[in-house]
Design an enzyme around this catalytic site. Structure first.
Site, PDB file in Angstrom:
ATOM      1  N   HIS A 130     -11.547  -1.454  -2.180  1.00 24.60           N
ATOM      2  CA  HIS A 130     -12.333  -1.255  -0.954  1.00 24.60           C
ATOM      3  C   HIS A 130     -13.820  -1.145  -1.294  1.00 24.60           C
ATOM      4  CE1 HIS A 130      -8.446   0.805   0.316  1.00 24.60           C
ATOM      5  NE2 HIS A 130      -8.605  -0.086   1.270  1.00 24.60           N
ATOM      6  N   GLY A 190     -10.119  -8.042   1.698  1.00 26.84           N
ATOM      7  CA  GLY A 190      -9.669  -8.293   0.326  1.00 26.84           C
ATOM      8  C   GLY A 190      -8.597  -9.363   0.270  1.00 26.84           C
ATOM      9  N   GLU A 191      -8.645 -10.159  -0.796  1.00 22.70           N
ATOM     10  CA  GLU A 191      -7.695 -11.277  -0.933  1.00 22.70           C
ATOM     11  C   GLU A 191      -6.304 -10.852  -1.382  1.00 22.70           C
ATOM     12  OE1 GLU A 191      -9.867 -14.152  -3.321  1.00 22.70           O
ATOM     13  OE2 GLU A 191     -10.218 -15.327  -1.494  1.00 22.70           O
ATOM     14  N   ASP A 226      -4.483  -9.190   0.486  1.00 18.89           N
ATOM     15  CA  ASP A 226      -3.823  -9.516   1.758  1.00 18.89           C
ATOM     16  C   ASP A 226      -4.320 -10.894   2.210  1.00 18.89           C
ATOM     17  OD1 ASP A 226      -2.360  -6.972   2.239  1.00 18.89           O
ATOM     18  OD2 ASP A 226      -4.381  -6.165   2.119  1.00 18.89           O
ATOM     19  N   GLN A 278      -3.339 -12.138   5.603  1.00 17.68           N
ATOM     20  CA  GLN A 278      -4.050 -11.400   6.656  1.00 17.68           C
ATOM     21  C   GLN A 278      -5.404 -12.067   6.953  1.00 17.68           C
ATOM     22  OE1 GLN A 278      -4.301  -6.917   7.195  1.00 17.68           O
ATOM     23  NE2 GLN A 278      -6.168  -7.229   6.030  1.00 17.68           N
ATOM     24  N   VAL A 314      -9.143  -6.715  -6.746  1.00 16.84           N
ATOM     25  CA  VAL A 314      -9.571  -5.850  -7.854  1.00 16.84           C
ATOM     26  C   VAL A 314      -8.309  -5.259  -8.460  1.00 16.84           C
ATOM     27  CG1 VAL A 314     -10.926  -3.823  -8.510  1.00 16.84           C
ATOM     28  CG2 VAL A 314     -11.772  -5.359  -6.731  1.00 16.84           C
ATOM     29  N   SER A 332      -4.143  -0.933  -4.645  1.00 10.04           N
ATOM     30  CA  SER A 332      -3.592  -0.758  -3.299  1.00 10.04           C
ATOM     31  C   SER A 332      -3.479   0.733  -3.035  1.00 10.04           C
ATOM     32  CB  SER A 332      -2.194  -1.390  -3.245  1.00 10.04           C
ATOM     33  OG  SER A 332      -1.505  -0.923  -2.114  1.00 10.04           O
TER      34      SER A 332
HETATM   35  O1  PAF Z   1      -6.077  -4.471   5.317  1.00 11.43           O
HETATM   36  C1  PAF Z   1      -6.059  -3.372   5.896  1.00 11.43           C
HETATM   37  O2  PAF Z   1      -6.309  -2.321   5.300  1.00 11.43           O
HETATM   38  C2  PAF Z   1      -5.712  -3.319   7.371  1.00 11.43           C
HETATM   39  O3  PAF Z   1      -4.749  -4.246   7.696  1.00 11.43           O
HETATM   40  C3  PAF Z   1      -6.955  -3.468   8.288  1.00 11.43           C
HETATM   41  C4  PAF Z   1      -7.594  -4.837   8.129  1.00 11.43           C
HETATM   42  C5  PAF Z   1      -7.966  -2.383   7.955  1.00 11.43           C
HETATM   43  C6  PAF Z   1      -6.542  -3.306   9.752  1.00 11.43           C
HETATM   44  O4  PAF Z   1      -5.989  -2.056   9.993  1.00 11.43           O
END
Ligand code: PAF
Length: 276
Positions: A36, A145-146, A148, A151, A174, A183
Site C-alpha cells: 500500500h 496494486g497488481e 489484484d 480487479q 511488492v 497482503s
Molecule cells: O484492493 C482493495 O483493497 C479493495 O478491493 C479496494 C480497492 C480498496 C476496494 O475496497
C-alpha cells in the site's frame, strides 16, 4: 487530516480541484503494508494532493468469516501514512451505506472468470465502493496494486461505465523478502505458514522456465502446488492479460499471465505472474 464524513470528503476534494490542484486517490481497506505504501508514495510523487481511503467494505466480502477476521489497524495505518497523504478518509459503514447499496454493475467478461466466478458478488461490491469514492473525490489519478490484477481490469470497466475521468495507475506487486506477495491477509498466517506460502511465488517463477506451452505449464504448477500438504489450490488459470479469458496456447494472446489462488488453512492468498 482524518475525514470521517462523505460531506466533508466531497467539500475538501471540490476545494482542492477549485484551487487547480491535482488529486491522487489510493483506495484501501487498511491493515497497510509496504505494498500500500508504494501506491501512496507514488500518488505523492505524481499529484499535488493525496487522499487515502481506509474502509473495510462489507459488500465486497462474499465470506462472512473473512470480513470478521479482516485486520483493522487504523491507528497504526495513520502512523504509517504519515506525511505521504494529505487526507485520510476513514468512515463508518453507516456513513458509506446509510441504506443498503443497490448499484448493480455489469462489468462483462473480465468480471465473470477467476475471482468473479470464485467469489460471487465480490466485484460488484468493489465497484460499489470504488465508484462512490470516484464520485466523491473525483481524482485525477487512482492507484491500485497488481496483486489484484483482475480487479484493475474490472475498475477500468467501472471507469468506462460510470464515465469517471480518473486515470487508473497500476502498481507492481511488492513482495516479502521470501517472495510472498504482500497482503493484509498474510497477518493471519502462522510463522510456519508464512514461510510455506513463499512457495507460491517460487513455483510460479520456476514455471516461467518450463519449455512448453500452456498445458505443460499448468500441469507443472498444479503438480508442484499439490506436493505442498499445507496448500489447497482454488485455481490456477492462464489468461489473456487484457480480456482475462483463459488461453489454451500462447498463440491465442499477445500477453499471457498466470493467476493463482491458494488456501493455507482458512487464509486465501492470490498471486500472479507474467509469461509473455
Ligand atoms: O484492493 C482493495 O483493497 C479493495 O478491493 C479496494 C480497492 C480498496 C476496494 O475496497
Amino acid at each position: 487530516m482524518i475525514i470521517s464524513t462523505v460531506e466533508g470528503l466531497t467539500k475538501i476534494a471540490q476545494g482542492v480541484r477549485a484551487d487547480g490542484k491535482t488529486i491522487g486517490l489510493v483506495p484501501t481497506m487498511g491493515a497497510l503494508h509496504e505494498g500500500h505504501l508504494s501506491l501512496i508514495r507514488r500518488a505523492r510523487a505524481e499529484n499535488d494532493v493525496v487522499f487515502v481511503s481506509i474502509f473495510v467494505n462489507p459488500v465486497q466480502f462474499n465470506n462472512k468469516e473473512d470480513l470478521v477476521k479482516y485486520p483493522r489497524t487504523l491507528e497504526n495505518d495513520v502512523k504509517l501514512i504519515g506525511e505521504y497523504a494529505d487526507f485520510i478518509f476513514a468512515p463508518t459503514v453507516e456513513e458509506v451505506f446509510p441504506t443498503p447499496p443497490t448499484e448493480e454493475y455489469d462489468f462483462g467478461q473480465v468480471a465473470n472468470v477467476m475471482e468473479g466466478a470464485a467469489r460471487p458478488g465480490h466485484f460488484n461490491g468493489v465497484g460499489v465502493i470504488v465508484g462512490r469514492l470516484f464520485s466523491w473525490v473525483n481524482p485525477h489519478k487512482s492507484y491500485f496494486g497488481e496483486k489484484d490484477y483482475q480487479q484493475i481490469a474490472v475498475i477500468r470497466e467501472l471507469v468506462r461505465i460510470g464515465n469517471h475521468s480518473t486515470e487508473i495507475v497500476p502498481c507492481p506487486i511488492v513482495r516479502e523478502p521470501n517472495g510472498l506477495a504482500m497482503s493484509s491477509r498474510n497477518r493471519r498466517l502462522t510463522p510456519e505458514e508464512f514461510e510455506t506460502a513463499a512457495q507460491i511465488h517460487q513455483i510460479l517463477l520456476k514455471s516461467t522456465e518450463i519449455k512448453g506451452d500452456v498445458p505443460e505449464i499448468k500441469a507443472f504448477v498444479e503438480s508442484e502446488i499439490a506436493k505442498v500438504p499445507a496448500f489447497t489450490l482454488d485455481y490456477f488459470e492462464m489468461a489473456d492479460d487484457t480480456t482475462l479469458q483463459t488461453v489454451h496456447s500462447f498463440s491465442e494472446a499477445k500477453g499471457v499471465m498466470g493467476f493463482i489462488t491458494v488456501y493455507i488453512g482458512a487464509v486465501r492468498l492470490i498471486d500472479n505472474i507474467r509469461y509473455r
